[in-house]
Design a protein around this motif. Structure first.
Motif, PDB file in Angstrom:
ATOM      1  N   TYR A 114       0.840  -1.194   0.000  1.00 60.28           N
ATOM      2  CA  TYR A 114       0.000   0.000   0.000  1.00 60.28           C
ATOM      3  C   TYR A 114       0.874   1.242   0.000  1.00 60.28           C
ATOM      4  O   TYR A 114       2.046   1.203   0.361  1.00 60.28           O
ATOM      5  CB  TYR A 114      -0.934   0.029   1.219  1.00 60.28           C
ATOM      6  CG  TYR A 114      -0.236   0.168   2.550  1.00 60.28           C
ATOM      7  CD1 TYR A 114       0.244  -0.945   3.227  1.00 60.28           C
ATOM      8  CD2 TYR A 114      -0.053   1.411   3.132  1.00 60.28           C
ATOM      9  CE1 TYR A 114       0.892  -0.821   4.447  1.00 60.28           C
ATOM     10  CE2 TYR A 114       0.589   1.550   4.350  1.00 60.28           C
ATOM     11  CZ  TYR A 114       1.063   0.427   5.009  1.00 60.28           C
ATOM     12  OH  TYR A 114       1.713   0.550   6.211  1.00 60.28           O
ATOM     13  N   GLN A 115       0.267   2.337  -0.416  1.00 57.58           N
ATOM     14  CA  GLN A 115       0.929   3.640  -0.444  1.00 57.58           C
ATOM     15  C   GLN A 115       0.175   4.563   0.495  1.00 57.58           C
ATOM     16  O   GLN A 115      -1.038   4.743   0.371  1.00 57.58           O
ATOM     17  CB  GLN A 115       0.927   4.211  -1.858  1.00 57.58           C
ATOM     18  CG  GLN A 115       1.613   5.564  -1.982  1.00 57.58           C
ATOM     19  CD  GLN A 115       1.751   5.996  -3.423  1.00 57.58           C
ATOM     20  OE1 GLN A 115       2.304   5.276  -4.255  1.00 57.58           O
ATOM     21  NE2 GLN A 115       1.221   7.151  -3.743  1.00 57.58           N
ATOM     22  N   LEU A 116       0.894   5.151   1.436  1.00 61.47           N
ATOM     23  CA  LEU A 116       0.294   6.055   2.423  1.00 61.47           C
ATOM     24  C   LEU A 116       0.543   7.496   2.018  1.00 61.47           C
ATOM     25  O   LEU A 116       1.677   7.898   1.778  1.00 61.47           O
ATOM     26  CB  LEU A 116       0.897   5.784   3.805  1.00 61.47           C
ATOM     27  CG  LEU A 116       0.497   6.744   4.931  1.00 61.47           C
ATOM     28  CD1 LEU A 116      -0.994   6.642   5.216  1.00 61.47           C
ATOM     29  CD2 LEU A 116       1.305   6.452   6.194  1.00 61.47           C
ATOM     30  N   GLU A 117      -0.541   8.273   1.936  1.00 61.53           N
ATOM     31  CA  GLU A 117      -0.451   9.698   1.597  1.00 61.53           C
ATOM     32  C   GLU A 117      -1.090  10.512   2.722  1.00 61.53           C
ATOM     33  O   GLU A 117      -2.281  10.367   3.000  1.00 61.53           O
ATOM     34  CB  GLU A 117      -1.159   9.983   0.279  1.00 61.53           C
ATOM     35  CG  GLU A 117      -0.548   9.263  -0.906  1.00 61.53           C
ATOM     36  CD  GLU A 117      -1.266   9.518  -2.209  1.00 61.53           C
ATOM     37  OE1 GLU A 117      -0.819   8.998  -3.249  1.00 61.53           O
ATOM     38  OE2 GLU A 117      -2.294  10.245  -2.194  1.00 61.53           O
ATOM     39  N   VAL A 118      -0.303  11.354   3.362  1.00 59.55           N
ATOM     40  CA  VAL A 118      -0.781  12.211   4.446  1.00 59.55           C
ATOM     41  C   VAL A 118      -0.667  13.659   4.003  1.00 59.55           C
ATOM     42  O   VAL A 118       0.382  14.090   3.515  1.00 59.55           O
ATOM     43  CB  VAL A 118       0.027  11.988   5.747  1.00 59.55           C
ATOM     44  CG1 VAL A 118      -0.486  12.895   6.860  1.00 59.55           C
ATOM     45  CG2 VAL A 118      -0.047  10.530   6.176  1.00 59.55           C
ATOM     46  N   SER A 119      -1.743  14.433   4.166  1.00 64.34           N
ATOM     47  CA  SER A 119      -1.721  15.831   3.738  1.00 64.34           C
ATOM     48  C   SER A 119      -2.687  16.639   4.583  1.00 64.34           C
ATOM     49  O   SER A 119      -3.460  16.099   5.380  1.00 64.34           O
ATOM     50  CB  SER A 119      -2.086  15.954   2.254  1.00 64.34           C
ATOM     51  OG  SER A 119      -3.410  15.493   2.029  1.00 64.34           O
ATOM     52  N   SER A 120      -2.642  17.955   4.399  1.00 65.62           N
ATOM     53  CA  SER A 120      -3.581  18.860   5.056  1.00 65.62           C
ATOM     54  C   SER A 120      -4.721  19.172   4.091  1.00 65.62           C
ATOM     55  O   SER A 120      -4.578  18.976   2.887  1.00 65.62           O
ATOM     56  CB  SER A 120      -2.871  20.154   5.477  1.00 65.62           C
ATOM     57  OG  SER A 120      -2.302  20.779   4.336  1.00 65.62           O
ATOM     58  N   PRO A 121      -5.844  19.665   4.587  1.00 63.59           N
ATOM     59  CA  PRO A 121      -6.976  19.943   3.692  1.00 63.59           C
ATOM     60  C   PRO A 121      -6.651  21.056   2.706  1.00 63.59           C
ATOM     61  O   PRO A 121      -5.951  22.016   3.038  1.00 63.59           O
ATOM     62  CB  PRO A 121      -8.092  20.373   4.660  1.00 63.59           C
ATOM     63  CG  PRO A 121      -7.670  19.886   5.989  1.00 63.59           C
ATOM     64  CD  PRO A 121      -6.182  19.920   5.996  1.00 63.59           C
ATOM     65  N   GLY A 122      -7.166  20.951   1.501  1.00 64.52           N
ATOM     66  CA  GLY A 122      -7.051  22.027   0.525  1.00 64.52           C
ATOM     67  C   GLY A 122      -8.231  22.975   0.657  1.00 64.52           C
ATOM     68  O   GLY A 122      -9.196  22.704   1.380  1.00 64.52           O
ATOM     69  N   VAL A 123      -8.177  24.095  -0.040  1.00 66.94           N
ATOM     70  CA  VAL A 123      -9.263  25.071   0.050  1.00 66.94           C
ATOM     71  C   VAL A 123     -10.548  24.551  -0.572  1.00 66.94           C
ATOM     72  O   VAL A 123     -11.622  25.107  -0.347  1.00 66.94           O
ATOM     73  CB  VAL A 123      -8.868  26.403  -0.634  1.00 66.94           C
ATOM     74  CG1 VAL A 123      -7.726  27.061   0.103  1.00 66.94           C
ATOM     75  CG2 VAL A 123      -8.507  26.171  -2.101  1.00 66.94           C
ATOM     76  N   ASP A 124     -10.454  23.464  -1.351  1.00 65.71           N
ATOM     77  CA  ASP A 124     -11.646  22.936  -2.000  1.00 65.71           C
ATOM     78  C   ASP A 124     -12.426  21.980  -1.105  1.00 65.71           C
ATOM     79  O   ASP A 124     -13.519  21.545  -1.472  1.00 65.71           O
ATOM     80  CB  ASP A 124     -11.271  22.213  -3.296  1.00 65.71           C
ATOM     81  CG  ASP A 124     -10.274  21.086  -3.066  1.00 65.71           C
ATOM     82  OD1 ASP A 124      -9.536  21.144  -2.064  1.00 65.71           O
ATOM     83  OD2 ASP A 124     -10.237  20.152  -3.886  1.00 65.71           O
ATOM     84  N   ARG A 125     -11.909  21.655   0.072  1.00 58.23           N
ATOM     85  CA  ARG A 125     -12.631  20.754   0.952  1.00 58.23           C
ATOM     86  C   ARG A 125     -13.806  21.494   1.585  1.00 58.23           C
ATOM     87  O   ARG A 125     -13.673  22.632   2.042  1.00 58.23           O
ATOM     88  CB  ARG A 125     -11.718  20.194   2.039  1.00 58.23           C
ATOM     89  CG  ARG A 125     -10.689  19.227   1.504  1.00 58.23           C
ATOM     90  CD  ARG A 125     -10.017  18.462   2.629  1.00 58.23           C
ATOM     91  NE  ARG A 125     -10.977  17.659   3.376  1.00 58.23           N
ATOM     92  CZ  ARG A 125     -11.427  16.472   2.977  1.00 58.23           C
ATOM     93  NH1 ARG A 125     -11.020  15.966   1.829  1.00 58.23           N
ATOM     94  NH2 ARG A 125     -12.285  15.805   3.700  1.00 58.23           N
ATOM     95  N   PRO A 126     -14.984  20.868   1.646  1.00 59.74           N
ATOM     96  CA  PRO A 126     -16.168  21.534   2.182  1.00 59.74           C
ATOM     97  C   PRO A 126     -16.072  21.777   3.683  1.00 59.74           C
ATOM     98  O   PRO A 126     -15.420  21.022   4.412  1.00 59.74           O
ATOM     99  CB  PRO A 126     -17.301  20.557   1.845  1.00 59.74           C
ATOM    100  CG  PRO A 126     -16.636  19.227   1.755  1.00 59.74           C
ATOM    101  CD  PRO A 126     -15.272  19.494   1.175  1.00 59.74           C
TER     102      PRO A 126
END
Length: 222
Positions: A114-126
């Motif tokens: 598996y590939q793990l991707e961790v990020s912060s919310p973008g401005v497009d998130r509701p």
């Protein structure tokens, strides 16, 4: 931030190796429907949520999808004041270590590479929770206000665009071109942050001025 996860032994194939000789690879290693992904998401959440909380952040979203023969695990984290790249990297390493430990002690967590991707919310998130609105005070937002009553008659839903000037656990106050009004969250649909190009231009000009000031100071020091 992306981490590459290890394959589990429960699929019947060596970690990172080929399918065992003498027969096809087990079906569980390459197949799985929506129910299977939903079950994996819940197992992942049980491992990941405590790690994110212990680090002092909120787990905003956790998604599992397939990309060929591997799974992609996407984790969205946030906090009051935002989260920087260094913090994202720290959370990514902690989550990756927790998943490795869970696989070794509890068996099938992801099943396969598996590939793990961790990020912060973008401005497009509701904006759907009070903390989302609180973290966007000062920003321009577009939201659907659910119909109430006007002069005793049912009123339809309407779109409102305004700046978030106040937000607590009960309601949000928006300042529009004509008024400042507050609504309970139950009366609002998901909010969407609006990109303000004029404010971006102002910010860029401000940064340019700051750079000029720095140059002047350097010239004086020389």
């Amino acid at each position: 931030m992306t981490q590459r996860g290890r394959a589990t032994r429960t699929t019947g194939r060596p970690r990172g190796g080929q399918a065992p000789r003498g027969g096809p690879a087990p079906r569980t290693a390459v197949q799985g429907g929506r129910g299977d992904l939903a079950a994996r998401r819940e197992r992942l959440r049980a491992v990941i949520a405590p790690v994110v909380a212990e680090a002092g952040y909120d787990l905003e979203d956790l998604a599992v999808s397939r990309a060929g023969r591997r799974h992609v695990v996407r984790v969205i984290v946030d906090a009051d004041g935002g989260i920087n790249l260094d913090a994202v990297a720290d959370v990514s390493r902690a989550v990756s270590a927790a998943l490795d430990a869970a696989e070794e002690t509890g068996g099938d967590i992801v099943a396969g590479e598996y590939q793990l991707e961790v990020s912060s919310p973008g401005v497009d998130r509701p904006l759907t929770l009070p903390r989302h609105w609180r973290r966007n005070v000062g920003r321009l937002v577009r939201v659907t206000v659910r119909g109430g009553t006007t002069d005793g008659r049912p009123a339809g839903d309407r779109q409102v665009t305004g700046r978030v000037v106040e937000a607590d656990d009960e309601r949000v106050v928006l300042e529009t071109d004509t008024e400042s009004a507050g609504w309970a969250y139950a009366d609002l649909g998901p909010g969407r942050v609006q990109v303000e190009f004029s404010r971006l231009d102002d910010l860029a000009e401000s940064e340019d001025l700051d750079d000029d000031d720095d140059d002047d100071v350097e010239d004086e020091e020389r």
